[in-house]
Design a protein around this motif. Structure first.
Motif, PDB file in Angstrom:
ATOM      1  N   VAL A   7       0.972  -1.085  -0.116  1.00 46.69           N
ATOM      2  CA  VAL A   7      -0.123  -0.055  -0.006  1.00 46.69           C
ATOM      3  C   VAL A   7       0.900   1.260   0.133  1.00 46.69           C
ATOM      4  CG1 VAL A   7      -2.000   1.162   1.268  1.00 46.69           C
ATOM      5  CG2 VAL A   7      -1.807  -1.504   1.327  1.00 46.69           C
ATOM      6  N   PRO A   8       0.504   2.288  -0.773  1.00 45.54           N
ATOM      7  CA  PRO A   8       1.257   3.481  -0.857  1.00 45.54           C
ATOM      8  C   PRO A   8       1.194   4.164   0.753  1.00 45.54           C
ATOM      9  CG  PRO A   8       0.039   3.404  -2.652  1.00 45.54           C
ATOM     10  CD  PRO A   8      -0.376   2.241  -1.881  1.00 45.54           C
ATOM     11  N   GLY A   9       2.610   4.459   1.087  1.00 49.26           N
ATOM     12  CA  GLY A   9       2.725   5.234   2.528  1.00 49.26           C
ATOM     13  C   GLY A   9       1.346   6.144   2.780  1.00 49.26           C
ATOM     14  N   ALA A  10       1.250   6.940   1.583  1.00 50.28           N
ATOM     15  CA  ALA A  10       0.085   8.099   2.094  1.00 50.28           C
ATOM     16  C   ALA A  10      -1.039   7.486   2.446  1.00 50.28           C
ATOM     17  CB  ALA A  10       0.076   8.723   0.447  1.00 50.28           C
ATOM     18  N   VAL A  11      -1.286   6.423   1.982  1.00 51.27           N
ATOM     19  CA  VAL A  11      -2.762   5.625   2.399  1.00 51.27           C
ATOM     20  C   VAL A  11      -2.606   4.855   3.383  1.00 51.27           C
ATOM     21  CG1 VAL A  11      -4.579   4.107   1.469  1.00 51.27           C
ATOM     22  CG2 VAL A  11      -3.373   5.814  -0.023  1.00 51.27           C
ATOM     23  N   PHE A  12      -1.329   4.078   3.530  1.00 51.87           N
ATOM     24  CA  PHE A  12      -1.159   2.928   4.540  1.00 51.87           C
ATOM     25  C   PHE A  12      -1.487   3.452   6.120  1.00 51.87           C
ATOM     26  CE2 PHE A  12       1.801   1.114   7.536  1.00 51.87           C
ATOM     27  CZ  PHE A  12       1.743  -0.400   7.383  1.00 51.87           C
ATOM     28  N   PHE A  13      -0.755   4.620   6.436  1.00 51.15           N
ATOM     29  CA  PHE A  13      -1.002   4.869   7.894  1.00 51.15           C
ATOM     30  C   PHE A  13      -2.188   5.272   8.242  1.00 51.15           C
ATOM     31  CE2 PHE A  13       3.514   5.145   6.951  1.00 51.15           C
ATOM     32  CZ  PHE A  13       4.091   4.316   7.949  1.00 51.15           C
ATOM     33  N   GLY A  14      -2.679   5.883   7.406  1.00 48.53           N
ATOM     34  CA  GLY A  14      -4.441   6.225   7.924  1.00 48.53           C
ATOM     35  C   GLY A  14      -5.299   4.951   7.923  1.00 48.53           C
ATOM     36  N   GLN A  15      -5.137   4.005   7.102  1.00 45.31           N
ATOM     37  CA  GLN A  15      -5.947   2.606   7.009  1.00 45.31           C
ATOM     38  C   GLN A  15      -5.370   2.112   8.474  1.00 45.31           C
ATOM     39  OE1 GLN A  15      -5.501   0.738   3.268  1.00 45.31           O
ATOM     40  NE2 GLN A  15      -7.183   1.973   2.454  1.00 45.31           N
ATOM     41  N   ALA A  16      -4.127   1.978   8.738  1.00 44.59           N
ATOM     42  CA  ALA A  16      -3.647   1.382   9.906  1.00 44.59           C
ATOM     43  C   ALA A  16      -4.297   2.037  11.211  1.00 44.59           C
ATOM     44  CB  ALA A  16      -2.144   1.255   9.919  1.00 44.59           C
ATOM     45  N   SER A  17      -4.305   3.172  11.256  1.00 43.41           N
ATOM     46  CA  SER A  17      -4.971   4.000  12.434  1.00 43.41           C
ATOM     47  C   SER A  17      -6.487   3.551  12.469  1.00 43.41           C
ATOM     48  CB  SER A  17      -4.642   5.528  12.229  1.00 43.41           C
ATOM     49  OG  SER A  17      -3.313   5.859  12.197  1.00 43.41           O
ATOM     50  N   ASN A  18      -6.945   3.382  11.418  1.00 42.87           N
ATOM     51  CA  ASN A  18      -8.621   2.920  11.409  1.00 42.87           C
ATOM     52  C   ASN A  18      -8.625   1.605  11.510  1.00 42.87           C
ATOM     53  OD1 ASN A  18      -9.411   5.643  11.075  1.00 42.87           O
ATOM     54  ND2 ASN A  18      -9.061   5.454   8.772  1.00 42.87           N
ATOM     55  N   GLN A  19      -7.663   0.728  11.872  1.00 39.76           N
ATOM     56  CA  GLN A  19      -7.751  -0.772  12.353  1.00 39.76           C
ATOM     57  C   GLN A  19      -8.127  -1.584  11.050  1.00 39.76           C
ATOM     58  OE1 GLN A  19      -9.516   1.158  15.415  1.00 39.76           O
ATOM     59  NE2 GLN A  19      -7.380   1.608  15.332  1.00 39.76           N
ATOM     60  N   ALA A  20      -7.708  -1.104   9.594  1.00 35.82           N
ATOM     61  CA  ALA A  20      -8.320  -1.826   8.702  1.00 35.82           C
ATOM     62  C   ALA A  20      -7.424  -3.070   8.367  1.00 35.82           C
ATOM     63  CB  ALA A  20      -8.139  -0.716   7.327  1.00 35.82           C
ATOM     64  N   TYR A  21      -6.326  -3.335   9.187  1.00 37.05           N
ATOM     65  CA  TYR A  21      -5.558  -4.248   8.619  1.00 37.05           C
ATOM     66  C   TYR A  21      -5.526  -5.280  10.149  1.00 37.05           C
ATOM     67  CZ  TYR A  21      -3.535  -0.814   5.703  1.00 37.05           C
ATOM     68  OH  TYR A  21      -3.405  -0.056   4.687  1.00 37.05           O
ATOM     69  N   SER A  22      -5.133  -6.502   9.678  1.00 37.47           N
ATOM     70  CA  SER A  22      -5.178  -7.577  10.819  1.00 37.47           C
ATOM     71  C   SER A  22      -3.696  -7.672  11.126  1.00 37.47           C
ATOM     72  CB  SER A  22      -5.623  -9.015  10.328  1.00 37.47           C
ATOM     73  OG  SER A  22      -6.959  -9.060   9.888  1.00 37.47           O
ATOM     74  N   MET A  23      -2.549  -7.466  10.282  1.00 37.97           N
ATOM     75  CA  MET A  23      -1.189  -7.623  10.435  1.00 37.97           C
ATOM     76  C   MET A  23      -0.609  -6.416   9.725  1.00 37.97           C
ATOM     77  SD  MET A  23      -0.449 -11.427  10.696  1.00 37.97           S
ATOM     78  CE  MET A  23       0.990 -11.269  11.638  1.00 37.97           C
ATOM     79  N   PHE A  24       0.287  -5.608  10.163  1.00 31.95           N
ATOM     80  CA  PHE A  24       1.101  -4.816   9.104  1.00 31.95           C
ATOM     81  C   PHE A  24       2.346  -4.690   9.597  1.00 31.95           C
ATOM     82  CE2 PHE A  24      -0.660  -1.783  12.418  1.00 31.95           C
ATOM     83  CZ  PHE A  24       0.579  -1.001  12.579  1.00 31.95           C
TER      84      PHE A  24
END
Length: 512
Positions: free
Chosen positions: A388-405
């Motif tokens: 995932v591009p970094g510009a998108v990655f951290f926002g999605q991670a902060s929203n708990q969109a992932y199971s592992m990162f």
């Protein structure tokens, strides 16, 4: 409390020997704003240090040294007294005093739209008392033994610029610091130009004029060095290091990073969006599963082959050479049999998961994730990788969109990653700010708070070591490796690496 004179400041690197020539840096680290209070994220805004200074300076060992404050001491557990340096002037000629610090601290939490507020470093201050123009007392909301280190992250601006907007700084109108260089020009994403501040209070800066050129491409950055277009570069690709090392015109420098490449796992939700287990549920909630995944990683292979020697296996969140880390922990040994046995014991011998990673943020970030996924597959965990591009990655991670990162976290003090990555998420208390998978352990939190409020530094270091050992016993996150920072320069100069990911003129000195 530490007290150093001017000669000692030179020794720890606040300034370099005098040289008349210009310096041109080719850097991958882009300065996105000239507002020194806008974003405290990663990479750090190291170029600000040419123009602005803090009360406290962190040296190459991340130890606190005097800067705009000459000394500090505890009056009691909740009161710090700072004595300010006399004879300091801002670039516009106005004298520096306590009012500038007061105005700075008032501005820090009020900068609009900042994606990562510097307010986290001033949060504990509940009252600032001006004793005289060069003495301040800070009252905190509890014992805070790391206030000097926290204030090292806050650049002081003139009270005359305290109402300036980020746009004012970016236009150059408000860039009025006390630092060793003055701003000449800034073109976002292209170049930063500065000239020496001949009225600087400290030792004269090494370079008459500094140009930072943003060269994001690794190949182009190396080519610029080899052609002589730039004098020094950062983040030297491992594949190019033998070539540079064999060329007498250039020198390499490498230093350990206060950064961990780690894997975060959703240990909070009963059902996680990217986990599929035969019996349902979320196996990542079981610490035995998390520990098994750690034992299934060949850290030596990642560092030795994939990263070509530019990292070292990690056992915790900060290299053990720094204060407050555990001297007992060792990187989990690669042991497939043990990993498989632990998965069977946990009732999770086979499940599927997606590991999310950035694909443009760190060196070989997606390749590292792919390597980890292949190692886990050998242990029986079917792992897909999604870049995932970094510009998108951290926002999605902060929203708990992932199971592992998998990502990186940089720090300058042992408490910070424990408080940000592992403590139970509690925004009002400033805990768990980067805990994007919502791991929670009340016993860990209690021990962390004890460490955070212990003023005896030796006892505090012991408590921090116990805290990180508790976190690793439960495998709250999986540390994979600590990167090293690699630089190259012309042989007439030398680069002094720092633990943080940064590159600026203060790190480059004439040789000899």
């Amino acid at each position: 409390m530490r007290k150093l004179g001017l000669a000692a400041l030179v020794a720890v690197g606040l300034a370099a020997p005098v040289a008349a020539q210009d310096l041109t840096l080719g850097t991958k680290l882009e300065l996105n704003t000239l507002d020194p209070h806008f974003f405290n994220g990663f990479p750090p805004a190291s170029s600000h240090a040419m123009f602005f200074e803090s009360l406290v300076y962190l040296d190459e060992k991340l130890e606190a040294q005097p800067a705009l404050a000459t000394s500090w001491r505890n009056i009691d557990d909740t009161t710090w007294e700072f004595v300010l340096r006399r004879g300091v002037r801002f670039h516009d000629g106005t004298a520096f005093d306590a009012d500038d610090v007061i105005a700075t601290l008032a501005r820090v939490p009020a900068v609009p739209n900042s994606p990562a507020s510097f307010g986290t470093f001033t949060r504990s201050i509940v009252e600032t008392v001006k004793i005289d123009p060069h003495t301040l007392r800070f009252r905190t909301n509890g014992a805070n033994p790391t206030l000097p280190q926290e204030l090292a992250r806050v650049f002081v601006i003139s009270k005359a610029q305290s109402a300036a907007t980020t746009a004012d700084f970016n236009a150059g109108r408000a860039v009025n610091g006390t630092g060793p260089y003055r701003l000449v020009e800034w073109v976002n994403g292209e170049r930063l130009v500065a000239r020496r501040n001949d009225e600087y209070w400290g030792p004269r800066a090494a370079w008459a004029r500094v140009t930072e050129r943003v060269i994001a491409s690794d190949a182009a950055r190396v080519a610029a060095l080899l052609s002589g277009a730039v004098d020094a570069i950062d983040l030297v690709p491992a594949a190019d290091q033998p070539r540079i090392r064999g060329d007498r015109r250039f020198a390499l420098a490498s230093g350990p990073a206060a950064v961990v490449h780690y894997i975060a796992m959703d240990s909070a939700r009963e059902n996680s969006p990217f986990v599929q287990a035969p019996g349902g549920g979320n196996p990542l909630r079981d610490p035995r599963v998390r520990k098994a995944l750690s034992h299934a990683i060949q850290r030596d292979a990642i560092c030795g082959r994939l990263m070509e020697g530019t990292c070292e296996p990690a056992s915790q969140l900060l290299p053990p050479r720094f204060a407050g880390t555990s001297q007992k922990l060792r990187p989990d040994a690669f042991d497939l049999d043990r990993a498989r046995a632990m998965l069977r014991e946990a009732g999770a011998p086979a499940f599927k998961v997606t590991l999310h990673a950035t694909n443009d943020r760190y060196p070989k970030d997606r390749d590292i994730a792919q390597a980890v996924a292949q190692m886990w597959a050998r242990a029986g965990v079917d792992t897909a990788v999604e870049g995932v591009p970094g510009a998108v990655f951290f926002g999605q991670a902060s929203n708990q969109a992932y199971s592992m990162f998998i990502a990186q976290y940089g720090t300058d003090e042992a408490l910070q990653p424990l408080r940000a990555l592992i403590a139970t998420f509690d925004a009002p208390r400033g805990l768990g700010a980067a805990n994007r998978t919502r791991y929670s352990n009340p016993a860990f939190d209690a021990l962390l708070i004890r460490a955070a409020t212990t003023m005896d530094l030796a006892r505090r270091a012991e408590l921090l070591a116990e805290t990180v050992e508790m976190a690793m016993a439960e495998q709250a996150v999986i540390p994979v490796f600590f990167p090293t920072w690699d630089f190259a320069s012309k042989t007439a100069m030398e680069v002094v690496p720092r633990p943080e990911r940064r590159f600026n003129a203060g790190m480059v000195r004439p040789r000899g």
